[in-house]
Design a protein around this motif. Structure first.
Motif, short mmCIF file in Angstrom:
data_model
loop_
_atom_site.label_atom_id
_atom_site.label_comp_id
_atom_site.label_asym_id
_atom_site.label_seq_id
_atom_site.Cartn_x
_atom_site.Cartn_y
_atom_site.Cartn_z
N CYS A 114 0.83 -1.21 0.00
CA CYS A 114 0.00 0.00 0.00
C CYS A 114 0.86 1.26 0.00
O CYS A 114 0.56 2.24 -0.70
N ALA A 115 1.95 1.24 0.78
CA ALA A 115 2.84 2.39 0.85
C ALA A 115 3.43 2.70 -0.52
O ALA A 115 3.49 3.86 -0.95
N VAL A 116 3.87 1.65 -1.22
CA VAL A 116 4.47 1.83 -2.55
C VAL A 116 3.45 2.41 -3.52
O VAL A 116 3.72 3.39 -4.24
N LEU A 117 2.26 1.82 -3.57
CA LEU A 117 1.26 2.23 -4.56
C LEU A 117 0.66 3.59 -4.21
O LEU A 117 0.52 4.46 -5.09
N TYR A 118 0.31 3.80 -2.95
CA TYR A 118 -0.31 5.07 -2.57
C TYR A 118 0.65 6.24 -2.73
O TYR A 118 0.24 7.35 -3.06
N SER A 119 1.94 6.04 -2.45
CA SER A 119 2.89 7.14 -2.61
C SER A 119 3.25 7.38 -4.07
O SER A 119 3.56 8.51 -4.47
N ALA A 120 3.19 6.32 -4.90
CA ALA A 120 3.51 6.49 -6.33
C ALA A 120 2.43 7.28 -7.05
O ALA A 120 2.72 8.07 -7.96
#
Length: 381
Positions: free
Chosen positions: A61-67
């Motif tokens: 989630c961190a990777v996708l939401y920040s991207a």
């Protein structure tokens, strides 16, 4: 039902991808597509709890939401000819992922992760808005983009401040029942659709404005054509009531001999090079157009004839010193100029006609010179 926002976001991703495929010069549309694709994927990962391991799910989630906001901001910046430095992108992305990883594996605190993720996403959007603050003076589409980015970023921050206190520290099941989660889902649905529709409108407006610019521009020089000159000067006249305007007619000396000696390709090089010099010397608010084969018109804003004469003389000397690619080293081009004052209530083409008469007087006097109505000539009736 819980996957409806994901599907809507995915549809917008497909829409921007299709628009980009129609015109791949607009690379910012591809970034818009990636932004909606990643946010859609993030919601699926979070809603479906896939992967099921909470730690892995947190990182995914961190990777996708920040991207997603990074793609969106980079697309908006690219549309305006700007960009976010890769180091800054890496700092935002790496910082969000690192904080969320730390506050799961080292010090497990769900509330801190929620604050870090949402403040991080909001911070990315607000930093993009700050980089585009100059658009507050742009056209309605540019201003709309700025306020959309600013509003979306402020929503992430404001919503988290108002409802973040309902997030439990560890209980993941309780998190999905919290007021924060309810409002997050609502915001994702409403703001996601609103942002998608707004960006589609912007993409359509960009196409329309590009077609209008193409219609009003001379393809050889990139200056305005006659139609573009007419439209732009009407707006200038309306804004500058009572302020002095000087109309400058310009003609390349002995242009026919250039075409005869070097062909039309050589003439095209001269025209495009001359246009670049003219554009480089224009002040803010000045207008330049190619109105005929080797004929140009310049409208100088807030410039009495005396001031216009000095500006045009600088331009004339600059042109005489230009060297042209593919031409002999001693090849030079000169221009003659005629300047006339725009009278109150006078039409543009009437003023251009008087400037042309002053220009012809300059040519009869020997070319490569600037004549101005009221200076070298008493009038040009």
């Amino acid at each position: 039902m819980k996957f409806i926002p994901s599907v809507l976001l995915l549809l917008f991703a497909a829409t921007f991808l299709c628009i980009w495929l129609l015109d791949r010069r607009n690379r910012h549309l591809l970034l818009f597509a990636l932004a909606f694709l990643t946010i859609s994927a993030a919601t699926v990962v979070q809603f479906a709890l896939w992967p099921a391991d909470v730690g892995y799910n947190t990182i995914a989630c961190a990777v996708l939401y920040s991207a997603a906001p990074l793609f969106l901001v980079q697309g908006v910046l690219m549309r305006s000819g700007k960009s976010m430095a890769r180091a800054e992108q890496a700092l935002w992305f790496g910082g969000i992922v690192a904080i969320l990883t730390f506050f799961y594996y080292v010090h497990n605190d769900l509330a801190v992760r929620v604050y870090a993720l949402n403040f991080g996403m909001g911070g990315i959007l607000l930093s993009g808005a700050w980089k585009l603050r100059h658009l507050v003076l742009g056209n309605v589409v540019d201003r709309g983009m700025l306020w959309l980015l600013l509003g979306l970023g402020a929503t992430f921050v404001g919503r988290t401040l108002l409802t973040g206190g309902t997030v439990p520290s560890r209980d993941v099941d309780a998190f999905f029942q919290s007021a924060f989660w309810v409002w997050a889902q609502f915001a994702m649905s409403v703001l996601g659709v609103a942002m998608g529709l707004a960006l589609v409108v912007v993409a359509c407006a960009d196409v329309i404005l590009a077609l209008k610019a193409e219609r009003d521009s001379d393809p050889m020089t990139g200056l305005l054509n006659r139609r573009g000159l007419q439209g732009k000067t009407q707006r200038l006249f309306a804004k500058g009531v009572g302020k002095p305007l000087s109309i400058v007619a310009c003609d390349i000396d002995r242009f026919k001999s250039i075409n005869d000696s070097f062909g039309h390709a050589g003439g095209d090089v001269v025209l495009s090079s001359l246009a670049r010099v003219i554009k480089s010397k224009l002040r803010a608010g000045d207008i330049a157009a190619r109105t005929g084969g080797e004929e140009f018109v310049i409208v100088l804003k807030d410039a009495p004839v005396d001031d216009a004469f000095g500006l045009v003389e600088t331009l004339r000397r600059e042109i005489a010193n230009v060297r042209f690619a593919g031409m002999p080293g001693d090849f030079a081009v000169t221009c003659s100029f005629g300047i006339a004052k725009l009278h109150a209530g006078e039409g543009l083409w009437d003023a251009i006609g008087r400037a042309d008469k002053v220009l012809y007087a300059a040519k009869r006097a020997g070319r490569n010179r600037t004549f101005a109505e009221g200076l070298q000539l008493p009038h040009a009736a």
